[in-house]
Design an enzyme around this catalytic site. Structure first.
Site, short mmCIF file in Angstrom:
data_model
loop_
_atom_site.label_atom_id
_atom_site.label_comp_id
_atom_site.label_asym_id
_atom_site.label_seq_id
_atom_site.Cartn_x
_atom_site.Cartn_y
_atom_site.Cartn_z
N LYS A 192 -2.67 5.95 -4.62
CA LYS A 192 -3.78 6.85 -4.40
C LYS A 192 -3.53 8.15 -5.26
O LYS A 192 -2.37 8.73 -5.06
CB LYS A 192 -4.04 7.00 -2.84
CG LYS A 192 -3.95 5.68 -2.01
CD LYS A 192 -4.35 5.91 -0.64
CE LYS A 192 -3.90 4.63 0.19
NZ LYS A 192 -2.65 4.59 0.81
N HIS A 238 -7.84 9.34 -2.59
CA HIS A 238 -7.09 9.23 -1.14
C HIS A 238 -7.99 9.73 -0.07
O HIS A 238 -8.18 9.31 1.07
CB HIS A 238 -5.69 9.93 -1.14
CG HIS A 238 -4.83 9.65 -0.04
ND1 HIS A 238 -3.64 9.55 -0.16
CD2 HIS A 238 -5.18 9.00 1.34
CE1 HIS A 238 -3.00 8.99 0.87
NE2 HIS A 238 -4.06 8.75 1.78
N ASP A 251 0.72 -1.12 -0.07
CA ASP A 251 0.07 0.07 0.04
C ASP A 251 0.91 1.38 0.01
O ASP A 251 1.84 1.38 0.89
CB ASP A 251 -0.95 -0.09 1.23
CG ASP A 251 -1.70 1.18 1.13
OD1 ASP A 251 -2.77 1.38 0.43
OD2 ASP A 251 -1.46 2.06 1.95
N TYR A 259 2.97 9.76 -0.19
CA TYR A 259 4.00 9.12 0.94
C TYR A 259 5.37 9.35 0.39
O TYR A 259 6.28 9.31 0.95
CB TYR A 259 3.76 7.65 0.97
CG TYR A 259 2.35 7.45 1.65
CD1 TYR A 259 1.42 8.28 2.04
CD2 TYR A 259 1.90 6.18 1.74
CE1 TYR A 259 0.18 7.88 2.68
CE2 TYR A 259 0.68 5.70 2.13
CZ TYR A 259 -0.03 6.63 2.33
OH TYR A 259 -1.49 6.04 3.10
#
Ligand code: NAP
Length: 321
Positions: A79, A112, A45, A50
């Site tokens: 996402k 997201h 994931d 990130y």
């Protein structure tokens, strides 16, 4: 649960335990991913925000080149960032993720968040001079979903889904979609069990992934919520059950969610913890222990990620999400 996987509405199988990567970067993540893949994780994931898709791409390429795994062996989730939460940005964002991940498709692409931020080059979380987050209030979920559907139709994503959406927002998409909502990823753990949302998703045949399944302690401390939200890894009920089964607290917390048919994506960069977090399958919790864990629900008081770390988010007309 089939073969430790969840069957998605489009017929794909997604491993029920995935590897969370938020706040894991560079060399640490590289090492952790190698350990995770060796330990048997086949679901990763990530998200544009990130800022680690490039590292993940490099590790995956190394594994594909070595012949140890094939692309079809692994399930990759990423996402659409809040700063790209506009119909015209969906294609650009997924293409950038695919480039960084060095992949031709992702298995699952999620919106997201239900909210959007203004687009500011090089800044995923743009703020004004008062430190308030620059919200873009023009978000149209239905139009964004239509662009997400195009990504499935042209093969960039095998499946699409939502993250951090509530029942009202999901319903709006369901009433205006051609491609099924294949996943809802939300905060879910023993202190925030989201039973109403889970029931709704079951009726709509939308599988769920639990994020922060171990209570994301570092983030709780960062939010200065340690007093309000106890550490679930140290909960007496969890410790007692862990002792009886000769398992760790983390394994009890994760098994509880998985046994309810919900996917988990624990994050760890520690070798031993990475390995223990996927050892969830040759044993099960007895009904009376499932019941005890079910009774730990704190409902909304157990919510960690309410997005108020983005100053001014409460001005959003759909807050709380
Ligand atoms: P989490 O997985 O609940 O907790 C991670 C923390 O627990 C880390 O500090 C980790 O430390 C520690 N930990 C991991 N395994 C452990 C074990 N066996 N025993 C004791 N401590 C353990 O938190 P999270 O990272 O917030 O959530 C997981 C993933 O969900 C994220 O990485 C991300 O992929 C996803 N996520 C998605 C959203 C969204 O908006 N969609 C939001 C948040 C998270 P060590 O690394 O030192 O082991």
């Amino acid at each position: 649960m089939e073969n430790n996987s969840i069957l998605l509405p489009n017929g794909q199988l997604m491993p029920i335990v995935g590897f969370g990567t938020w706040q894991a970067k560079e060399e640490e993540l590289q090492k952790a991913l190698d350990i995770a893949l060796e330990a048997g994780y086949r679901h990763i994931d990530t998200a544009t925000v990130y800022e680690n898709e490039k590292i993940i791409g490099q590790v995956l390429k190394k594994w594909f080149d070595s012949g140890k795994i094939k692309r079809s062996d692994i399930f990759i989730v990423t996402k659409l960032p809040p700063s790209g939460n506009r119909p015209e940005d969906v294609e650009k964002c997924i293409k950038k993720s695919l480039k960084d991940l060095q992949l031709e498709y992702v298995d699952l692409y999620l919106i997201h968040t239900p909210f959007a931020f203004e687009k500011v080059k090089g800044d995923f979380h743009p703020q004004d001079e008062n430190g308030e987050i620059k919200l873009d209030l023009s978000t149209d979920h239905v139009k964004i979903w239509a662009e997400m559907e195009k990504q499935v139709n042209c093969g960039r994503a095998k499946a699409i889904g939502l993250s951090n959406f509530n029942v009202h927002q999901i319903t709006r998409i369901l009433n205006n979609s051609k491609v099924k909502v294949s996943m809802l990823q939300v905060e879910l753990h023993v202190y925030l069990q989201q039973k109403h949302l889970v029931e709704f998703c079951k009726k709509q045949n939308i599988p769920i992934t639990a994020y922060s399944p171990l209570g994301t302690r570092g983030f709780v401390k960062l939010l200065k919520k340690s007093q309000e939200i106890p550490d679930m890894l140290q909960d007496n009920v969890v410790l007692e059950i862990a002792k009886n089964y000769k398992k760790s607290s983390a394994q009890i917390l994760l098994r509880f969610i998985v046994q309810n048919g919900i996917a988990v994506i624990p994050k760890s960069t520690n070798s031993q913890r990475i390995k223990e977090n996927i050892q969830l399958f040759s044993w099960e919790l007895q009904p009376e222990d499932m019941e005890k864990l079910s009774n730990l629900d704190l409902h909304e008081a157990g919510r960690i990620c309410d997005f108020i770390m983005f100053k001014g988010i409460k001005r959003h007309p759909e807050y709380p999400f």
